[in-house]
Design an enzyme around this catalytic site. Structure first.
Site, PDB file in Angstrom:
ATOM      1  N   THR A  43       0.828  -1.207   0.000  1.00 49.29           N
ATOM      2  CA  THR A  43       0.000   0.000   0.000  1.00 49.29           C
ATOM      3  C   THR A  43       0.857   1.249   0.000  1.00 49.29           C
ATOM      4  OG1 THR A  43      -1.660  -1.202   1.283  1.00 49.29           O
ATOM      5  CG2 THR A  43      -1.866   1.182   1.213  1.00 49.29           C
ATOM      6  N   THR A  44       1.896   1.266   0.833  1.00 46.86           N
ATOM      7  CA  THR A  44       2.782   2.426   0.931  1.00 46.86           C
ATOM      8  C   THR A  44       3.549   2.644  -0.368  1.00 46.86           C
ATOM      9  OG1 THR A  44       3.020   1.872   3.268  1.00 46.86           O
ATOM     10  CG2 THR A  44       4.529   3.515   2.404  1.00 46.86           C
ATOM     11  N   TYR A 106     -12.697  -3.582  -2.703  1.00 48.85           N
ATOM     12  CA  TYR A 106     -13.804  -3.066  -3.514  1.00 48.85           C
ATOM     13  C   TYR A 106     -14.875  -4.115  -3.787  1.00 48.85           C
ATOM     14  CZ  TYR A 106     -16.466  -0.453  -6.964  1.00 48.85           C
ATOM     15  OH  TYR A 106     -17.490   0.184  -7.626  1.00 48.85           O
ATOM     16  N   TYR A 132      -2.472 -10.279   4.130  1.00 50.34           N
ATOM     17  CA  TYR A 132      -2.475  -8.881   4.556  1.00 50.34           C
ATOM     18  C   TYR A 132      -3.918  -8.469   4.806  1.00 50.34           C
ATOM     19  CZ  TYR A 132      -1.679  -3.776   4.156  1.00 50.34           C
ATOM     20  OH  TYR A 132      -1.642  -2.418   4.364  1.00 50.34           O
ATOM     21  N   ARG A 137      -8.980  -0.231   4.647  1.00 47.56           N
ATOM     22  CA  ARG A 137      -8.765   0.128   3.244  1.00 47.56           C
ATOM     23  C   ARG A 137      -9.532  -0.770   2.280  1.00 47.56           C
ATOM     24  NH1 ARG A 137      -4.684   3.524   1.427  1.00 47.56           N
ATOM     25  NH2 ARG A 137      -3.295   4.373   3.020  1.00 47.56           N
ATOM     26  N   LYS A 162       0.182 -10.132   7.987  1.00 47.28           N
ATOM     27  CA  LYS A 162       0.342  -8.732   8.380  1.00 47.28           C
ATOM     28  C   LYS A 162      -1.053  -8.255   8.756  1.00 47.28           C
ATOM     29  CE  LYS A 162       1.191  -4.042   6.670  1.00 47.28           C
ATOM     30  NZ  LYS A 162       1.499  -3.192   5.481  1.00 47.28           N
ATOM     31  N   ILE A 204       5.505  -4.994   9.558  1.00 41.09           N
ATOM     32  CA  ILE A 204       5.653  -4.449   8.205  1.00 41.09           C
ATOM     33  C   ILE A 204       5.256  -2.990   8.312  1.00 41.09           C
ATOM     34  CG2 ILE A 204       4.884  -4.539   5.815  1.00 41.09           C
ATOM     35  CD1 ILE A 204       4.634  -7.537   6.058  1.00 41.09           C
TER      36      ILE A 204
END
Length: 293
Positions: A43-44, A106, A132, A137, A162, A204
């Site tokens: 994501t980052t 989504y 993850y 999000r 994570k 993470i």
């Protein structure tokens, strides 16, 4: 299998394009400062704005530059099962040690849909997976029962998680439902201390982009059960953990990196924009508090 401070690396851009030279320097700096593994295209890393070709090139460069010094856990998540498999196939081919696979976003699949999605991946490629879970999000929560079922069905594939659910009780849920061998990594820097106390083995991290040595020393102290030292380091980092999310991530992180290094631009891809002036002030104050500026 994985532990310690693992940065979810930013993807540097310059004039709209992937800045490969800056990324290679970032990889080297992270390894030199104690990061125990690297995650490109999480994501980052703004993976949602990368084309598949760019996504694969970022992973490839990370593996090349790491050169076996630390493991690479390639970000391979997608809301399309086949596209996730495409990323995983490429990552395995270029030498990544594992894949970080986020819950599909989504689409909002059910728990049965999540089981089917992850089972399909496990049955079609031989590559270890770190699940993850970041429901804030993705709008999809990989529940502990689903995590435990996947780890039982495919123990050689689903080796860890994570978790960024914010629910610390899940560390115990996973440990008791799967076992201590299952690698639990915090997905929230500010919760890494209590997560480690509950049985997690690392993080993470967003903050580790900016403060790799402090984050590595913090994780080392936790692993040694020296929680007095860990709290001392955590107190230095705590304002920075929160400053990283004073605006849409990774905006504050990229600003912080541009303050620490003149070879990283404070540049993001739309729909993300550089962080606000208020966020910049929070980052400046946190960097000073941590002794990084």
């Amino acid at each position: 299998m994985f532990s310690g401070s693992i940065p979810a690396l930013v993807t540097p851009f310059r004039d709209g394009a992937f800045d490969e030279a800056a990324f290679r320097r970032l990889v080297d700096w992270q390894i030199e400062n104690g990061s125990s593994a690297l995650v490109p295209c999480g994501t980052t890393g703004e993976n949602s704005t990368l084309s598949n070709a760019e996504h694969h090139r970022v992973i490839e460069v990370c593996v090349e530059q790491a050169a076996g010094r630390v493991p690479v856990i390639a970000g391979c998540g997608s809301n399309d099962t086949m596209n996730a498999l495409l990323h995983m196939n490429f990552s395995k081919k270029c030498g990544a040690q594992a894949a970080l696979v986020v819950g599909p976003y989504y689409n909002k699949p059910s728990q049965e849909g999540l089981l089917a999605h992850f089972s399909y991946l496990a049955e079609n490629i031989d590559l270890p997976v770190i699940l993850y879970n970041v429901p804030g999000r993705t709008v999809t929560d990989i529940m502990p029962e689903t995590v435990c079922e996947l780890a039982k069905r495919y123990p050689d594939t689903f080796v860890g998680i994570k978790d960024a659910s914010g629910d610390l009780s899940r560390v115990t849920d996973h440990r008791m439902g799967i076992g201590r061998h299952f690698c639990q990594l915090s997905g929230d820097d500010e919760l890494a201390l209590p997560a480690n106390a509950a049985g997690a083995v690392g993080c993470i991290s967003v903050t580790a982009n900016v403060a790799p040595r402090l984050c590595a020393d913090f994780q080392t102290a936790c692993a040694a059960n020296d929680f007095e030292k860990a709290r001392e380091i955590n107190d230095k980092l705590y304002p920075l953990h929160y400053a990283m999310f004073e605006d849409s991530s990774p905006g504050p992180c990229k600003y912080a990196l541009s303050r620490v290094h003149d070879w990283i631009e404070n540049e993001l891809r739309l729909p993300l924009v550089p962080c606000s002036e208020e966020a910049m002030k929070a980052v400046d104050k946190a960097l000073e508090h941590a002794g990084l500026a």
